[in-house]
Motif scaffolding. Structure first.
Motif, short mmCIF file in Angstrom:
data_model
loop_
_atom_site.label_atom_id
_atom_site.label_comp_id
_atom_site.label_asym_id
_atom_site.label_seq_id
_atom_site.Cartn_x
_atom_site.Cartn_y
_atom_site.Cartn_z
N ALA A 37 0.83 -1.21 0.00
CA ALA A 37 0.00 0.00 0.00
C ALA A 37 0.86 1.26 0.00
O ALA A 37 0.56 2.23 -0.71
N SER A 38 1.94 1.25 0.77
CA SER A 38 2.85 2.40 0.82
C SER A 38 3.49 2.64 -0.54
O SER A 38 3.62 3.79 -0.99
N ARG A 40 2.32 1.54 -3.53
CA ARG A 40 1.28 1.90 -4.51
C ARG A 40 0.84 3.35 -4.34
O ARG A 40 0.48 4.02 -5.31
N LYS A 41 0.87 3.83 -3.11
CA LYS A 41 0.54 5.23 -2.85
C LYS A 41 1.47 6.16 -3.63
O LYS A 41 1.08 7.23 -4.06
N GLU A 42 2.69 5.71 -3.82
CA GLU A 42 3.67 6.48 -4.58
C GLU A 42 3.62 6.14 -6.07
O GLU A 42 4.50 6.51 -6.83
N LYS A 43 2.58 5.41 -6.47
CA LYS A 43 2.28 5.07 -7.86
C LYS A 43 3.22 4.04 -8.47
O LYS A 43 3.35 3.95 -9.68
N TYR A 109 7.79 10.69 3.90
CA TYR A 109 6.45 11.15 3.57
C TYR A 109 5.57 11.46 4.77
O TYR A 109 4.39 11.71 4.62
#
Length: 110
Positions: A37-38, A40-43, A109
């Motif tokens: 998730a971390s 994917r949050k950064e794409k 972040y």
């Protein structure tokens, strides 16, 4: 009269960063979900695997797909250090320990 200088307050501004494909290996479902998730949050594109056998099988089939492998250290069958050695032996892919990546992401972040 003087030029204005603007400095970003983050050391890693992802606006211009290249997005990469990452294989994350961890037998713990919660850690796997948090890490993926971390990322994917950064794409980043993330593929998750719960054991080293499956991870090696995937890498042997499509190793050129991944830019980075992130692994846990404490896993059954083959621990993270043994897994890293196998990757170094067979592939030309950077590998990192999961706890270090989570620490970096949290500090950059947050």
């Amino acid at each position: 009269m003087g030029a204005e200088v603007v400095v970003a307050n983050k050391c890693c501004d992802n606006e211009f960063s290249e997005k990469i494909t990452i294989l994350v290996v961890d037998n713990d479902t919660t850690s796997l979900l948090i890490t993926s998730a971390s990322l994917r949050k950064e794409k980043h594109k993330v593929v998750t695997v719960k054991n080293t056998k499956d991870a090696l099988r995937i890498l042997r089939l499509i190793s050129n797909t991944f830019d980075l492998v992130i692994t846990d250290v404490h896993m059954p069958e083959m621990n993270g250090f043994q897994f890293q050695q196998q990757i170094i032996k067979e592939f030309d892919i950077p590998i990192a320990c999961e706890f270090l990546i989570l620490y970096i992401l949290q500090n950059i972040y947050s």
